[in-house]
Structures are given as structure tokens and as C-alpha cells.
Design an enzyme around this catalytic site. Structure first.
Site, PDB file in Angstrom:
ATOM      1  N   ASP A   1      -3.093   6.903  -5.618  1.00 20.11           N
ATOM      2  CA  ASP A   1      -3.930   8.131  -5.040  1.00 20.11           C
ATOM      3  C   ASP A   1      -3.217   9.427  -5.564  1.00 20.11           C
ATOM      4  OD1 ASP A   1      -5.812   6.535  -3.966  1.00 20.11           O
ATOM      5  OD2 ASP A   1      -4.563   6.477  -1.970  1.00 20.11           O
TER       6      ASP A   1
ATOM      7  N   TYR B   1       5.818  -1.685  -3.248  1.00 22.62           N
ATOM      8  CA  TYR B   1       5.692  -0.182  -3.144  1.00 22.62           C
ATOM      9  C   TYR B   1       7.110   0.198  -2.206  1.00 22.62           C
ATOM     10  CZ  TYR B   1       1.047   0.661  -4.584  1.00 22.62           C
ATOM     11  OH  TYR B   1      -0.059   0.895  -4.935  1.00 22.62           O
TER      12      TYR B   1
END
Length: 299
Positions: free
Chosen positions: A59, A141
Site C-alpha cells: 500500500d 513483514y
């Protein structure tokens, strides 16, 4: 391209500072990672047909140290990219590791002039069955944040979120443990209509970094939209005392979006690694993932 000259599939390993990008995916009028990369590839290969498929569609504001993408090129384009003399030269004659670095260096040369916040680590040939998105078996992540007790550090501010409350690391780890395993993460996702939010959260581990921040390592087979930042927000809310452990369990099991915890800022998040199976298992993995997505869409 004729049937006798099949395309060559290339895997790109890359990193970027996501601060000034409107995410990975190309969007009209906006600066994106995909847009900059495809424009740079077009300059390098003298084509307007370079199209990338990405492993993790990040994003706006999200960073990456271990992003993976793939594209297809003609043998002539591969020879040109690899620095071979003439389109008919054998671009595979050079050892693949050296050729991968050469291709990365040439693409980085263009990126330095137009998008220096992107770095290409490697560009190597892969089997035609390799799919950066559908062949992946897990994604990792890292999320970095500082609480109210931490010393401010302007040198890492672009990559670290600020939480204006003191946090308890042990409580956050216990909360993270409550979310592990195969679960319906609807509470923490912006799921597409008809799509499932069932994911297998494999690791969720917190540590204190050398510079005094908190960092979470988060691994799953896949993530739905905003899931990482939402589960971090829920755990931070437990660590600050905003919600307790039982409420976290109740929210998890309710499978409904809530305002009881925040979705954390994008700047603290970085895609660190995407893992793939051995070459002989790539096609089966991609087909399994595609079949799962098709069943979700049919819902």
C-alpha cells in the site's frame, strides 16, 4: 515473438523506500513503484510492453526490502539487457549469477536518474512456471514502532511509527500469540466481497531493537488488505492497556470490523521476504493458489 522463440521469464528481487509512492500498483496520475519500474524497463529495453507481476502488492507508504516481481522478455531483449553483442548472442553463456548482477546494475543505472528510492538486487532467469504472486508459500513483514518512553530518532522516522503511550513488550507478545495459527481474520481485514479472510499466521514475534524501538516479525501464507497494520494495532492496544487480553479474543472471534483498535501507519511496515518452493513445485503451488482464489471469487 513466434512459437519458435518462447519468452524468457525473469525474477526481479528489489527494495524500495515507500514514503513517496502511492503504493505498488500503477495508478493514473500517481507515482507508484510499478509505474517507475515499468517506465525504466521501457527505457532500457526500448519497449512500452514491459509488464510486471508482483509478489506483495504494498500500500501507499509501505516499504520493502524483499519484494519480488516477474516479467517476460524476448530472447533479443534479454541479450540487449545482459549486454550481449547483438540480439542473436547467447545471453545465457555468462554464469547466471554474474548475468543477474549485470542486469540489476543496468536497471539501477536508469533508476538512479528517475527513482533512486528503488534498488534492484538481482534479475535472474527462472522457470516459466514461476509466478511472483501465485507461487509464493509465505510472506514476511516487519513492523517498527516507538512508544512514549523511547528516545525520538529523526534518522529512522520515515520507517518507524510513533505510539504516544508506554507499551509493555511482554503483554504485546502474549497478545500476538493469541492470533497465531489458521484463523478467520475478518476483524483485521478489508476483505473483498465474496473473498475469505482465512489466513495461516505462522509467526508473530516482538523484540526490542538496538535503537530502542519495538519490532515485530510477522509471517503468514498470505495477508489480506490492511491485515498486518490492523493486527499490530490490536496488539499495541493490549500493550498500552486500551483493551485487555479477553477483549482481544472476543474481537478476534467476532469476525467483524471494529474501532476498538487502530490500523497502524504505513511507514512502520516493510515487506522483508517472500518465500517460494523448489522449482519442480512451482507450477503445483501456483495452481493451488489460483484455485483457492477462484473458489473465493465464486464464493
Amino acid at each position: 515473438m513466434t512459437p519458435t522463440t518462447p519468452p524468457v521469464r525473469l525474477r526481479l528481487d528489489l527494495a524500495y523506500d515507500g514514503t513517496d509512492f502511492s503504493g505498488w500498483a500503477s495508478q493514473p496520475g500517481l507515482r507508484t513503484v510499478q509505474g517507475e519500474l515499468e517506465a525504466s524497463l521501457g527505457t532500457l529495453l526500448r519497449t512500452d510492453e514491459a509488464r510486471l507481476t508482483v509478489g506483495g502488492r504494498t500500500d501507499a507508504g509501505v516499504h520493502a526490502r524483499g519484494q519480488v516481481a516477474h516479467l517476460e522478455v524476448t530472447p533479443a531483449e534479454l541479450a540487449k539487457w545482459s549486454g550481449a553483442r547483438g540480439a542473436g548472442a547467447d545471453a545465457a553463456a555468462e554464469p547466471d549469477e554474474n548475468a543477474a548482477r549485470t542486469r540489476a546494475r543496468r536497471l539501477n543505472g536508469i533508476l538512479q536518474r528517475r527513482a533512486s528510492d528503488i534498488a534492484i538486487h538481482s534479475v535472474r532467469e527462472v522457470p516459466a512456471a514461476f509466478d511472483a504472486r501465485f507461487s509464493a508459500v509465505r510472506r514476511r513483514y516487519e513492523y517498527r514502532l516507538r512508544d512514549a518512553a523511547a528516545r525520538r530518532d529523526p534518522l529512522t522516522a520515515r520507517f518507524t511509527a510513533d505510539v504516544p503511550r508506554a507499551l509493555d513488550l511482554d503483554r504485546m507478545q502474549r497478545a500476538a500469540d493469541e492470533l497465531l495459527g489458521l484463523n478467520d481474520f475478518t476483524t483485521f481485514c478489508k476483505a473483498r466481497d465474496g473473498a475469505t479472510a482465512i489466513r495461516d499466521l505462522l509467526r508473530f514475534e516482538w523484540r526490542r531493537t538496538e535503537d530502542g524501538a519495538f519490532a515485530a516479525r510477522i509471517e503468514a501464507d498470505a495477508f489480506c488488505h490492511s491485515m498486518v497494520r490492523a493486527i499490530v494495532g490490536a496488539v499495541v492496544s493490549v500493550g498500552s492497556g486500551r483493551i485487555d487480553m479477553q477483549e482481544l479474543r472476543d474481537l478476534r472471534d467476532a469476525r467483524a470490523r471494529t474501532s476498538r483498535f487502530p490500523v497502524m501507519p504505513a511507514r512502520g511496515l516493510s515487506l522483508e521476504e517472500i518465500s517460494y518452493p523448489a522449482d519442480d513445485a512451482l507450477a503445483a503451488r501456483a495452481e493451488l493458489t489460483r484455485a483457492r482464489r477462484r473458489s473465493e471469487d465464486l464464493g
